[in-house]
Design an enzyme around this catalytic site. Structure first.
Site, PDB file in Angstrom:
ATOM      1  N   ASN A  42     -63.195 -33.530  16.172  1.00  7.23           N
ATOM      2  CA  ASN A  42     -64.863 -34.306  15.871  1.00  7.23           C
ATOM      3  C   ASN A  42     -64.726 -35.034  17.628  1.00  7.23           C
ATOM      4  O   ASN A  42     -64.433 -34.945  18.835  1.00  7.23           O
ATOM      5  CB  ASN A  42     -64.132 -35.589  15.243  1.00  7.23           C
ATOM      6  CG  ASN A  42     -64.606 -36.956  15.692  1.00  7.23           C
ATOM      7  OD1 ASN A  42     -64.540 -38.350  15.737  1.00  7.23           O
ATOM      8  ND2 ASN A  42     -66.576 -36.972  15.423  1.00  7.23           N
ATOM      9  N   GLY A  43     -66.298 -35.374  17.267  1.00  6.02           N
ATOM     10  CA  GLY A  43     -66.322 -35.920  19.000  1.00  6.02           C
ATOM     11  C   GLY A  43     -67.820 -34.756  19.673  1.00  6.02           C
ATOM     12  O   GLY A  43     -67.321 -34.120  20.507  1.00  6.02           O
ATOM     13  N   ASP A  44     -68.630 -35.074  20.307  1.00  4.44           N
ATOM     14  CA  ASP A  44     -69.526 -34.679  20.996  1.00  4.44           C
ATOM     15  C   ASP A  44     -70.625 -33.731  20.546  1.00  4.44           C
ATOM     16  O   ASP A  44     -71.056 -32.942  21.168  1.00  4.44           O
ATOM     17  CB  ASP A  44     -69.635 -34.760  22.597  1.00  4.44           C
ATOM     18  CG  ASP A  44     -68.566 -36.344  23.384  1.00  4.44           C
ATOM     19  OD1 ASP A  44     -69.343 -37.646  22.749  1.00  4.44           O
ATOM     20  OD2 ASP A  44     -68.180 -35.948  23.986  1.00  4.44           O
ATOM     21  N   CYS A  88     -59.874 -46.812  15.391  1.00  2.35           N
ATOM     22  CA  CYS A  88     -61.044 -47.816  15.777  1.00  2.35           C
ATOM     23  C   CYS A  88     -59.929 -48.214  16.959  1.00  2.35           C
ATOM     24  O   CYS A  88     -59.510 -48.757  16.672  1.00  2.35           O
ATOM     25  CB  CYS A  88     -60.908 -48.593  14.127  1.00  2.35           C
ATOM     26  SG  CYS A  88     -62.271 -50.365  14.757  1.00  2.35           S
ATOM     27  N   LYS A 107     -56.613 -39.743  10.737  1.00  5.38           N
ATOM     28  CA  LYS A 107     -57.787 -39.439  11.672  1.00  5.38           C
ATOM     29  C   LYS A 107     -57.500 -40.145  13.176  1.00  5.38           C
ATOM     30  O   LYS A 107     -57.194 -41.703  13.212  1.00  5.38           O
ATOM     31  CB  LYS A 107     -59.211 -40.173  11.374  1.00  5.38           C
ATOM     32  CG  LYS A 107     -60.876 -39.710  12.727  1.00  5.38           C
ATOM     33  CD  LYS A 107     -62.268 -40.144  11.855  1.00  5.38           C
ATOM     34  CE  LYS A 107     -63.014 -39.688  12.830  1.00  5.38           C
ATOM     35  NZ  LYS A 107     -63.237 -41.330  13.774  1.00  5.38           N
ATOM     36  N   ARG A 124     -72.224 -39.617  14.789  1.00  7.25           N
ATOM     37  CA  ARG A 124     -73.694 -39.705  15.345  1.00  7.25           C
ATOM     38  C   ARG A 124     -74.440 -39.205  15.494  1.00  7.25           C
ATOM     39  O   ARG A 124     -75.833 -39.394  15.028  1.00  7.25           O
ATOM     40  CB  ARG A 124     -73.282 -40.477  16.567  1.00  7.25           C
ATOM     41  CG  ARG A 124     -72.631 -41.561  17.080  1.00  7.25           C
ATOM     42  CD  ARG A 124     -72.229 -41.720  18.861  1.00  7.25           C
ATOM     43  NE  ARG A 124     -70.926 -41.073  18.974  1.00  7.25           N
ATOM     44  CZ  ARG A 124     -70.471 -40.545  20.091  1.00  7.25           C
ATOM     45  NH1 ARG A 124     -71.271 -41.309  21.276  1.00  7.25           N
ATOM     46  NH2 ARG A 124     -69.786 -39.439  20.654  1.00  7.25           N
ATOM     47  N   PRO A 160     -66.587 -40.658   8.646  1.00  6.87           N
ATOM     48  CA  PRO A 160     -66.650 -41.947   8.907  1.00  6.87           C
ATOM     49  C   PRO A 160     -67.587 -43.097   9.326  1.00  6.87           C
ATOM     50  O   PRO A 160     -66.993 -42.914  10.594  1.00  6.87           O
ATOM     51  CB  PRO A 160     -65.570 -42.770   8.638  1.00  6.87           C
ATOM     52  CG  PRO A 160     -64.290 -41.336   9.158  1.00  6.87           C
ATOM     53  CD  PRO A 160     -64.755 -39.653   9.093  1.00  6.87           C
ATOM     54  N   MET A 161     -68.312 -44.092   9.262  1.00  3.65           N
ATOM     55  CA  MET A 161     -68.772 -44.915   9.319  1.00  3.65           C
ATOM     56  C   MET A 161     -68.810 -46.320   9.113  1.00  3.65           C
ATOM     57  O   MET A 161     -69.636 -46.222   8.202  1.00  3.65           O
ATOM     58  CB  MET A 161     -69.644 -44.029  10.356  1.00  3.65           C
ATOM     59  CG  MET A 161     -70.154 -43.398  11.647  1.00  3.65           C
ATOM     60  SD  MET A 161     -71.693 -42.607  12.278  1.00  3.65           S
ATOM     61  CE  MET A 161     -71.663 -41.187  10.681  1.00  3.65           C
ATOM     62  N   ALA A 162     -68.671 -47.977   9.810  1.00  5.14           N
ATOM     63  CA  ALA A 162     -68.591 -48.803   9.419  1.00  5.14           C
ATOM     64  C   ALA A 162     -70.167 -49.065   9.650  1.00  5.14           C
ATOM     65  O   ALA A 162     -70.705 -48.662  10.021  1.00  5.14           O
ATOM     66  CB  ALA A 162     -67.688 -49.379  10.428  1.00  5.14           C
TER      67      ALA A 162
HETATM   68  C1  FMN Z   1     -71.762 -46.498  13.859  1.00  7.96           C
HETATM   69  C2  FMN Z   1     -70.226 -45.866  14.162  1.00  7.96           C
HETATM   70  C3  FMN Z   1     -68.350 -46.632  13.357  1.00  7.96           C
HETATM   71  C4  FMN Z   1     -68.078 -46.157  12.508  1.00  7.96           C
HETATM   72  N1  FMN Z   1     -67.187 -46.066  12.030  1.00  7.96           N
HETATM   73  C5  FMN Z   1     -65.919 -45.536  12.007  1.00  7.96           C
HETATM   74  C6  FMN Z   1     -65.491 -45.945  10.909  1.00  7.96           C
HETATM   75  O1  FMN Z   1     -65.556 -46.498  10.027  1.00  7.96           O
HETATM   76  N2  FMN Z   1     -63.853 -44.672  10.886  1.00  7.96           N
HETATM   77  C7  FMN Z   1     -63.719 -43.744  11.714  1.00  7.96           C
HETATM   78  O2  FMN Z   1     -62.474 -43.361  11.630  1.00  7.96           O
HETATM   79  N3  FMN Z   1     -64.414 -44.048  12.713  1.00  7.96           N
HETATM   80  C8  FMN Z   1     -65.321 -44.270  13.557  1.00  7.96           C
HETATM   81  N4  FMN Z   1     -66.572 -44.048  13.745  1.00  7.96           N
HETATM   82  C9  FMN Z   1     -66.130 -42.904  14.547  1.00  7.96           C
HETATM   83  C10 FMN Z   1     -67.141 -42.234  14.642  1.00  7.96           C
HETATM   84  O3  FMN Z   1     -65.968 -41.515  13.088  1.00  7.96           O
HETATM   85  C11 FMN Z   1     -66.450 -40.621  14.857  1.00  7.96           C
HETATM   86  O4  FMN Z   1     -64.774 -40.629  14.917  1.00  7.96           O
HETATM   87  C12 FMN Z   1     -66.971 -40.893  17.103  1.00  7.96           C
HETATM   88  O5  FMN Z   1     -68.405 -41.436  16.310  1.00  7.96           O
HETATM   89  C13 FMN Z   1     -67.015 -39.457  17.675  1.00  7.96           C
HETATM   90  O6  FMN Z   1     -67.839 -38.855  16.774  1.00  7.96           O
HETATM   91  P1  FMN Z   1     -69.009 -38.186  17.251  1.00  7.96           P
HETATM   92  O7  FMN Z   1     -68.982 -37.630  18.655  1.00  7.96           O
HETATM   93  O8  FMN Z   1     -69.692 -36.744  16.101  1.00  7.96           O
HETATM   94  O9  FMN Z   1     -70.102 -39.569  16.899  1.00  7.96           O
HETATM   95  C14 FMN Z   1     -67.511 -44.788  14.401  1.00  7.96           C
HETATM   96  C15 FMN Z   1     -68.523 -43.977  14.959  1.00  7.96           C
HETATM   97  C16 FMN Z   1     -69.877 -44.965  15.083  1.00  7.96           C
HETATM   98  C17 FMN Z   1     -70.814 -44.581  15.810  1.00  7.96           C
END
Ligand code: FMN
Length: 338
Positions: free
Chosen positions: A215-217, A114, A154, A240, A29-31
Site C-alpha cells: 500500500n502507498g502511492d 494511524c 495494517k 487516495r 480503509p479510510m475514515a
Molecule cells: C482520508 C483518509 C482516511 C484514512 N483512514 C484510514 C483508516 O481508517 N484506517 C487505516 O488503516 N488507514 C487509513 N488511511 C490510510 C490509507 O488506508 C492508506 O494507508 C494511505 O492513504 C496510503 O495509501 P494511498 O497512497 O493509496 O493513499 C486513511 C487515509 C486517508 C487519505
C-alpha cells in the site's frame, strides 16, 4: 484508450484463510469515506476486498450506536474486513468477540498505522509501533477472540526513520497467527509526506510466509504492476487514488486481463455522481448525505472543462433540494437521462 506494453501479466489467486479472490486488489480503509455506499461502488468497479473505516474498540464494547453502525455492511460487500483500533489488549479482544458474534465479517484487521496524535498518544494506531510487546499482546487477544475469523494487521514502517520495525514486527506477528499484513511504508512521523518506500514492502515480503499487501502511492493504474514487480507483494491496496475515482479498480483489472484500459468518460463521471448521491440519500440522514455528497463531488468534479463551475455550484448547496436542482442542470448540460 490507453494501450500498454506489459511483459508479464499477473493472474494471481489471492488467499487469506478461506477467502480466495481472483485479482488481489483491495480498497483501503479510510475514515469518513469507506462507508457502505463507497465500498459498494468500489466493489462494483472491481475492488475485490474492502474494509470499513477504522472503528474504536472502546466504542464497540460500550455499544455506542454510531460506532456499531460503522460496522454494518451488506452481503454484496463480502469479502469485507472490519478494521479496529485501540490501546488496550483486553478491550481489543472483547471488541473482536462482539464483531464476530454480531457482524461476522470475513476479516478483522487491526490498525497499527494511524499517525493522528489523538489516536497514537496512548499507544493505538501507529503508536503501537513504539511498544512491540503491547502490539503483540493486542494482536494475540484479537486473534484469540476472533476464533475462526482471520485476523490481519495494517501497519506503517515504524515510528520514525531511525526506528523502522516493519520486518521485525512482521516476523513476530506471523509467529502469533496474523494471517496477512498490509504495509504502508511511511513512518508515523512522515504522516503523508515524502514517498512510500516500497523497498520495505519487498523486505517484509522476503521475511515472512504470510501474504503481504502493498500500500502507498498507487497513483495511476499502471502502478499496480509496478508495485507487484518491484516488491513481489501478494496484493495491492489503494486509498487516495480511489477518491472520486472508483474506476481505478476497473482500469487495473483491464490492464491485467487485456493489457489496456479506457479513460473515464465525462458521461460516466456524471452518471456516477447521480448514483453515488442516490445511494447516500437512501442510507444517511439529510445533513450527513449533504456533507458526504459535497465531499465526494469535490473529487468527482475535476479534470474536465467547466469542472470548477460545477464544483462550486455543488459546494454552495445548503440542502438536498439544491443538490437535486444542480444535478438536474448537470445532467441536462451533458445530455444524461436518469
Ligand atoms: C482520508 C483518509 C482516511 C484514512 N483512514 C484510514 C483508516 O481508517 N484506517 C487505516 O488503516 N488507514 C487509513 N488511511 C490510510 C490509507 O488506508 C492508506 O494507508 C494511505 O492513504 C496510503 O495509501 P494511498 O497512497 O493509496 O493513499 C486513511 C487515509 C486517508 C487519505
Amino acid at each position: 484508450m490507453v494501450q500498454l506494453n506489459v511483459n508479464s501479466i499477473n493472474y494471481i489467486m489471492f488467499k487469506i484463510g478461506n477467502i480466495k479472490v481472483k485479482t488481489p486488489l483491495f480498497l483501503a480503509p479510510m475514515a469518513g469515506i469507506t462507508d457502505t455506499t463507497f465500498r459498494s461502488l468500489c466493489k462494483k468497479m472491481g475492488a475485490e476486498i474492502v474494509y470499513t473505516e477504522f472503528v474504536s474498540a472502546n466504542g464497540i464494547i460500550r455499544e455506542n450506536k454510531k460506532t456499531l453502525d460503522m460496522m454494518k455492511f451488506s452481503e454484496e460487500e463480502r469479502p469485507i474486513g472490519v478494521q479496529i483500533f485501540g490501546d488496550d489488549a483486553e478491550i481489543l479482544g472483547h471488541s473482536a468477540k462482539i464483531i464476530k458474534d454480531r457482524f461476522s465479517p470475513d476479516l478483522i484487521d487491526i490498525n497499527f498505522g494511524c499517525p493522528v496524535p489523538k489516536i497514537t498518544n496512548k499507544g493505538a494506531g501507529s503508536g503501537a509501533m513504539k511498544n512491540m510487546t503491547l502490539m503483540i499482546k493486542m494482536a494475540e487477544n484479537v486473534i484469540k477472540n476472533a476464533e475462526n475469523i482471520p485476523v490481519t494487521v495494517k501497519m506503517r514502517a515504524g515510528w520514525s526513520q531511525d526506528k523502522i520495525i516493519s520486518k521485525k514486527a512482521g516476523i513476530e506477528l506471523e509467529k502469533i497467527g496474523i494471517k496477512a499484513i498490509t504495509l504502508h511504508p511511511r513512518t508515523s512521523n512522515q504522516k503523508f509526506t515524502g514517498r512510500a518506500d516500497w523497498s520495505l514492502i519487498r523486505e517484509l515480503k522476503d521475511s515472512v510466509q504470510i501474504p503481504i499487501i502493498g500500500n502507498g502511492d498507487i497513483q495511476k493504474p499502471e502502478d499496480y504492476q509496478k508495485m507487484i514487480h518491484e516488491t513481489n507483494c501478494d496484493a495491492v491496496m489503494i486509498a487516495r487514488s480511489a477518491l472520486g475515482n472508483p474506476w481505478i479498480f476497473k482500469q487495473i483489472k483491464s490492464i491485467i486481463y487485456k493489457n489496456k484500459y479506457d479513460e473515464i468518460s465525462l458521461e460516466n463521471r456524471v452518471r456516477l455522481c447521480n448514483e453515488h448521491y442516490m445511494l447516500l440519500k437512501k442510507d444517511k440522514s439529510e445533513q450527513h448525505c449533504l456533507n458526504l455528497t459535497k465531499k465526494h463531488y469535490s473529487w468527482y468534479l475535476k479534470n474536465f472543462p467547466n469542472a470548477s463551475f460545477w464544483r462550486i455550484k455543488f459546494m454552495k448547496s445548503h440542502s438536498l433540494d439544491e443538490i437535486e436542482e444542480n444535478l438536474k442542470d448537470l445532467n441536462a448540460e451533458y445530455g444524461i437521462n436518469i
